[in-house]
Design a protein around this motif. Sequence first.
Motif, PDB file in Angstrom:
ATOM      1  N   PRO A  29      26.338 -78.988 -36.760  1.00 12.98           N
ATOM      2  CA  PRO A  29      27.009 -77.877 -36.089  1.00 12.98           C
ATOM      3  C   PRO A  29      28.382 -77.574 -36.679  1.00 12.98           C
ATOM      4  O   PRO A  29      28.935 -78.367 -37.440  1.00 12.98           O
ATOM      5  N   GLY A  30      28.927 -76.425 -36.279  1.00 12.61           N
ATOM      6  CA  GLY A  30      30.272 -76.062 -36.702  1.00 12.61           C
ATOM      7  C   GLY A  30      30.292 -75.016 -37.802  1.00 12.61           C
ATOM      8  O   GLY A  30      29.262 -74.715 -38.423  1.00 12.61           O
ATOM      9  N   PRO A  31      31.479 -74.451 -38.056  1.00 13.77           N
ATOM     10  CA  PRO A  31      31.617 -73.403 -39.087  1.00 13.77           C
ATOM     11  C   PRO A  31      31.168 -73.853 -40.474  1.00 13.77           C
ATOM     12  O   PRO A  31      30.695 -73.053 -41.273  1.00 13.77           O
ATOM     13  N   ARG A  32      31.351 -75.131 -40.749  1.00 19.32           N
ATOM     14  CA  ARG A  32      30.956 -75.658 -42.062  1.00 19.32           C
ATOM     15  C   ARG A  32      29.614 -76.383 -41.993  1.00 19.32           C
ATOM     16  O   ARG A  32      29.249 -77.113 -42.915  1.00 19.32           O
ATOM     17  N   GLY A  33      28.910 -76.150 -40.906  1.00 18.02           N
ATOM     18  CA  GLY A  33      27.639 -76.830 -40.716  1.00 18.02           C
ATOM     19  C   GLY A  33      26.496 -76.179 -41.461  1.00 18.02           C
ATOM     20  O   GLY A  33      26.682 -75.283 -42.288  1.00 18.02           O
ATOM     21  N   LYS A  62      26.743 -81.807 -49.001  1.00 20.04           N
ATOM     22  CA  LYS A  62      27.307 -81.010 -47.907  1.00 20.04           C
ATOM     23  C   LYS A  62      26.181 -80.244 -47.222  1.00 20.04           C
ATOM     24  O   LYS A  62      25.168 -79.939 -47.834  1.00 20.04           O
ATOM     25  N   PRO A  63      26.348 -79.901 -45.953  1.00 21.52           N
ATOM     26  CA  PRO A  63      25.314 -79.136 -45.245  1.00 21.52           C
ATOM     27  C   PRO A  63      25.064 -77.780 -45.917  1.00 21.52           C
ATOM     28  O   PRO A  63      26.000 -77.153 -46.429  1.00 21.52           O
ATOM     29  N   ILE A  64      23.814 -77.346 -45.895  1.00 19.72           N
ATOM     30  CA  ILE A  64      23.419 -76.091 -46.528  1.00 19.72           C
ATOM     31  C   ILE A  64      23.040 -75.080 -45.447  1.00 19.72           C
ATOM     32  O   ILE A  64      22.247 -75.385 -44.549  1.00 19.72           O
ATOM     33  N   LYS A  65      23.608 -73.892 -45.518  1.00 20.57           N
ATOM     34  CA  LYS A  65      23.321 -72.863 -44.535  1.00 20.57           C
ATOM     35  C   LYS A  65      21.977 -72.199 -44.820  1.00 20.57           C
ATOM     36  O   LYS A  65      21.559 -72.099 -45.977  1.00 20.57           O
ATOM     37  N   GLY A  66      21.339 -71.731 -43.764  1.00 17.65           N
ATOM     38  CA  GLY A  66      20.065 -71.060 -43.912  1.00 17.65           C
ATOM     39  C   GLY A  66      20.153 -69.840 -44.801  1.00 17.65           C
ATOM     40  O   GLY A  66      19.208 -69.519 -45.539  1.00 17.65           O
ATOM     41  N   GLU A  67      21.313 -69.169 -44.782  1.00 11.61           N
ATOM     42  CA  GLU A  67      21.490 -67.983 -45.616  1.00 11.61           C
ATOM     43  C   GLU A  67      21.432 -68.324 -47.107  1.00 11.61           C
ATOM     44  O   GLU A  67      20.961 -67.519 -47.913  1.00 11.61           O
ATOM     45  N   GLU A  68      21.917 -69.512 -47.463  1.00 10.93           N
ATOM     46  CA  GLU A  68      21.872 -69.934 -48.861  1.00 10.93           C
ATOM     47  C   GLU A  68      20.428 -70.137 -49.322  1.00 10.93           C
ATOM     48  O   GLU A  68      20.055 -69.748 -50.429  1.00 10.93           O
TER      49      GLU A  68
END
Length: 298
Positions: free
Chosen positions: A58-62, A23-29
């Motif tokens: 992109p997107g909320p779950r991006g 799954k995509p990983i957010k920069g905050e993680e």
Amino acid sequence: MLTSVQKEILQILIDLCMKSNYKPIKGEEIAAVMNRNPGTIRNQMQSLRSLGIVEGVPGPRGGYKPTIEAYNALNITTTDEDTTVPIYKKEKKIENLSVSTIEFSSIPHPEECKAKIKVIGDIKQLDIGEKIRIGPSPVNKLIVNGKIIGRDDTDGILLLNVKDILTIPHKQVSEISSKNLITLEPQMDIKEAAWILSNNGIDGAPVIQNQQLIGILTLIDITRAIANKEENLQIKKLMSKYIITIPKETMISEAMEIMNKNKIGRLIITNEKKEPVGIITKTDILNQITGLKYLNTH
């Protein structure tokens, strides 16, 4: 050429992506793992995207995902004669073989990724169809699990159908070690020590006297003593005095290298006063690296 910070970001991105089932990983993680400002990570990600090393979703779950170029950017390469990238088969390290380079192809999904591996040594002892584990690499801490699907004996090349591409978590040993340290006393007899180890579900413990570490006892030591009909011995006469300790700030990758180099399965963790405060085993490390099966314990 990537900076050391960018390489660290890629290693953490790959590790988090593996654990989240791609799954995509957010920069905050990533920022949380590295203890850095999320804005700094986003800036670095823009550079990595421009190089085609990561892709943005992109997107909320991006978030971000590594491309095949991310794996190539962290390519295993070694020219130092004192540095080796080991190969394991059936949980045992293959002697006199080392990986010099590995090139990934296709996309970095386990079912579809292939790897071309240049090996130093005679690869005829490896057969097509066998499962092997490569690594960890000394700098990038990459580990590759897969099945051999091709072999070129003349050039020392293996073609691997990759099952997992893993990185060792960027953590200190104190973050994953056993916090409740079980200890033994030197005057205990073997039966009492065996009961303590068995009751706590562990196969080894440090021996402490006057708050000082004086040895370590394992179930193997106990089994050997019973086989020699020495079950009445006190453990101070049976314990190993060859003890390797590490500071609690030691990184997991360094701890694993120390274990492999010394052919041991556990290390005692000490605080600033050199007092034992925990223990880390290869099992603890295995539990942190999803899918890793071929870690040498001999």
